[in-house]
Design a protein around this motif. Structure first.
Motif, PDB file in Angstrom:
ATOM      1  N   UNK A 108       0.865  -1.189   0.000  1.00 35.77           N
ATOM      2  CA  UNK A 108       0.000   0.000   0.000  1.00 35.77           C
ATOM      3  C   UNK A 108       0.896   1.231   0.000  1.00 35.77           C
ATOM      4  N   UNK A 109       0.662   2.144  -0.955  1.00 38.12           N
ATOM      5  CA  UNK A 109       1.511   3.329  -1.082  1.00 38.12           C
ATOM      6  C   UNK A 109       0.671   4.562  -1.379  1.00 38.12           C
ATOM      7  N   UNK A 110       1.316   5.719  -1.330  1.00 39.27           N
ATOM      8  CA  UNK A 110       0.644   7.006  -1.549  1.00 39.27           C
ATOM      9  C   UNK A 110       1.228   7.682  -2.784  1.00 39.27           C
ATOM     10  N   UNK A 111       0.357   8.220  -3.613  1.00 36.70           N
ATOM     11  CA  UNK A 111       0.768   9.033  -4.759  1.00 36.70           C
ATOM     12  C   UNK A 111       0.222  10.443  -4.545  1.00 36.70           C
ATOM     13  N   UNK A 112       1.114  11.400  -4.312  1.00 36.40           N
ATOM     14  CA  UNK A 112       0.679  12.775  -4.097  1.00 36.40           C
ATOM     15  C   UNK A 112       0.434  13.477  -5.426  1.00 36.40           C
ATOM     16  N   UNK A 113      -0.441  14.495  -5.386  1.00 34.15           N
ATOM     17  CA  UNK A 113      -0.701  15.267  -6.593  1.00 34.15           C
ATOM     18  C   UNK A 113      -2.176  15.358  -6.904  1.00 34.15           C
ATOM     19  N   UNK A 114      -2.503  16.240  -7.829  1.00 34.94           N
ATOM     20  CA  UNK A 114      -3.878  16.459  -8.268  1.00 34.94           C
ATOM     21  C   UNK A 114      -4.247  15.405  -9.304  1.00 34.94           C
ATOM     22  N   UNK A 115      -5.317  14.686  -9.068  1.00 31.97           N
ATOM     23  CA  UNK A 115      -5.760  13.623  -9.972  1.00 31.97           C
ATOM     24  C   UNK A 115      -5.870  14.122 -11.409  1.00 31.97           C
ATOM     25  N   UNK A 116      -6.371  15.317 -11.594  1.00 34.26           N
ATOM     26  CA  UNK A 116      -6.588  15.857 -12.941  1.00 34.26           C
ATOM     27  C   UNK A 116      -5.286  16.068 -13.705  1.00 34.26           C
ATOM     28  N   UNK A 117      -4.165  16.148 -12.978  1.00 33.75           N
ATOM     29  CA  UNK A 117      -2.884  16.432 -13.638  1.00 33.75           C
ATOM     30  C   UNK A 117      -2.080  15.192 -13.993  1.00 33.75           C
ATOM     31  N   UNK A 118      -2.519  14.009 -13.571  1.00 34.91           N
ATOM     32  CA  UNK A 118      -1.790  12.786 -13.926  1.00 34.91           C
ATOM     33  C   UNK A 118      -1.968  12.516 -15.418  1.00 34.91           C
ATOM     34  N   UNK A 119      -0.858  12.200 -16.115  1.00 33.49           N
ATOM     35  CA  UNK A 119      -0.946  11.976 -17.553  1.00 33.49           C
ATOM     36  C   UNK A 119      -1.337  10.537 -17.887  1.00 33.49           C
ATOM     37  N   UNK A 120      -1.493  10.268 -19.167  1.00 32.57           N
ATOM     38  CA  UNK A 120      -1.945   8.949 -19.625  1.00 32.57           C
ATOM     39  C   UNK A 120      -0.998   7.854 -19.152  1.00 32.57           C
ATOM     40  N   UNK A 121       0.305   8.091 -19.278  1.00 27.24           N
ATOM     41  CA  UNK A 121       1.295   7.066 -18.938  1.00 27.24           C
ATOM     42  C   UNK A 121       1.236   6.670 -17.462  1.00 27.24           C
ATOM     43  N   UNK A 122       0.826   7.606 -16.615  1.00 24.65           N
ATOM     44  CA  UNK A 122       0.753   7.315 -15.178  1.00 24.65           C
ATOM     45  C   UNK A 122      -0.175   6.128 -14.913  1.00 24.65           C
TER      46      UNK A 122
END
Length: 320
Positions: A108-122
């Motif tokens: 279980x891990x955390x990914x910080x950042x705004x969901x709307x800004x994650x790109x396709x490759x993410x």
């Protein structure tokens, strides 16, 4: 979905013995090699996370940078009600610590950042993406990103308002097997995107289509027009929402009675989630993700709607 060529370890086989008896070794192997992304950690999503961690997914990535508030604690049993523990930590970080205790074999891990800004490759590294607590535009955008990947990524949105809940499912082109008497039948389903589904004209839908489905679309449209989030709605918005209901029903050629005023009132007044409703919606969502990853069992297509006032869960196929 997942690395199906890898075998379960002895430890996995021992821990998941009961589950293996229910859905088989192959399904558990797929599950234990799967990677799930979740954004928007309210009560319904927390129930879902608990369920899939206990089921034994390979990894779970959490995204929610919000700090803890009293409203967010109402149906979130993963966050300790202790300011000394929660101070300075995001909702995702706090939930991550608690979920690790449920099943140490799941990463279980955390990914910080705004969901709307994650790109396709993410999104390419995940087998299933589950999002909540975001705008209509973000739902559409993330769904499109998942669809633009070279391999299929299951996409889900889930919302819980007052004593009501809704799940949307997009499995794109999906093949699965199911047992019928002594035979195993191979089946295939074609799913529309979220944008395509909600664009289906209301007048083309069956007369018995869930009233909650229409009510959710009215509120989505209202929030877009007012540039606001779900938590910003209140009972004071009812006159404007009723005006919008009238406009939409006239444009869609359906009777306003399909969207009852008391239902809209309840949805607008929703400030906190009801834990029993969260448990039901989160349980259904967990089952659906497990079915999508394992390739076994009839998947939901494509909306699930639940209203605790009558206790009914309804599946609506809204595909055009």
């Amino acid at each position: 979905m997942g690395k199906v060529g890898e075998e379960l370890t002895e430890q996995e086989t021992a821990i998941y013995d009961r589950q293996i008896r229910v859905w088989g070794v192959d399904a558990q192997r797929r599950l234990s090699k799967s990677h799930i992304f979740v954004s928007g950690l309210k009560g319904t999503v927390i129930e879902f996370c608990k369920n899939i961690v206990l089921a034994g997914v390979g990894s779970l990535t959490l995204n929610d940078d919000r700090l803890v508030t009293e409203e967010l604690l109402s149906a979130n049993f993963l966050v300790p009600p202790d300011e000394n523990v929660t101070r300075g930590k995001s909702l995702a970080e706090l939930c991550c610590e608690s979920l690790k205790d449920f099943n140490p074999m799941v990463s279980v891990s955390v990914e910080k950042g705004d969901l709307a800004n994650f790109d396709v490759e993410f999104f390419q590294k995940f087998d299933a993406v589950v999002i909540s607590c975001c705008s209509l535009l973000t739902k559409k955008s993330v769904n499109v990103k998942c669809r633009n990947l070279p391999r299929r990524v299951a996409f889900y949105t889930v919302e819980c308002r007052d004593s009501c809940g809704e799940i949307f499912v997009d499995l794109q082109n999906y093949s699965y097997s199911k047992k019928k008497k002594e035979e195993t039948i191979e089946c295939q389903l074609q799913y529309p995107s979220f944008e395509e589904a909600i664009a289906v004209p209301w007048r083309s839908l069956p007369k018995r289509t869930s009233k909650l489905y229409f009510a959710m679309r009215v509120l989505e449209r209202f929030e877009v027009l007012e540039k606001r989030n779900l938590q910003d709605n209140s009972a004071d918005d009812l006159p404007n929402v009723l005006k919008l209901r009238k406009e939409l029903c006239e444009a869609q050629c359906i009777n306003e009675s399909q969207i009852p005023v008391p239902l809209l009132q309840r949805l607008l007044a929703a400030r906190v989630e009801f834990p029993p409703v969260c448990a039901i919606i989160g349980g259904v969502l967990g089952q659906e993700v497990i079915k999508a990853i394992s390739g076994k069992g009839d998947p939901l297509k494509n909306f699930f709607l639940f209203d605790a006032t009558d206790g009914k869960g309804i599946i609506e196929d809204i595909s055009g």
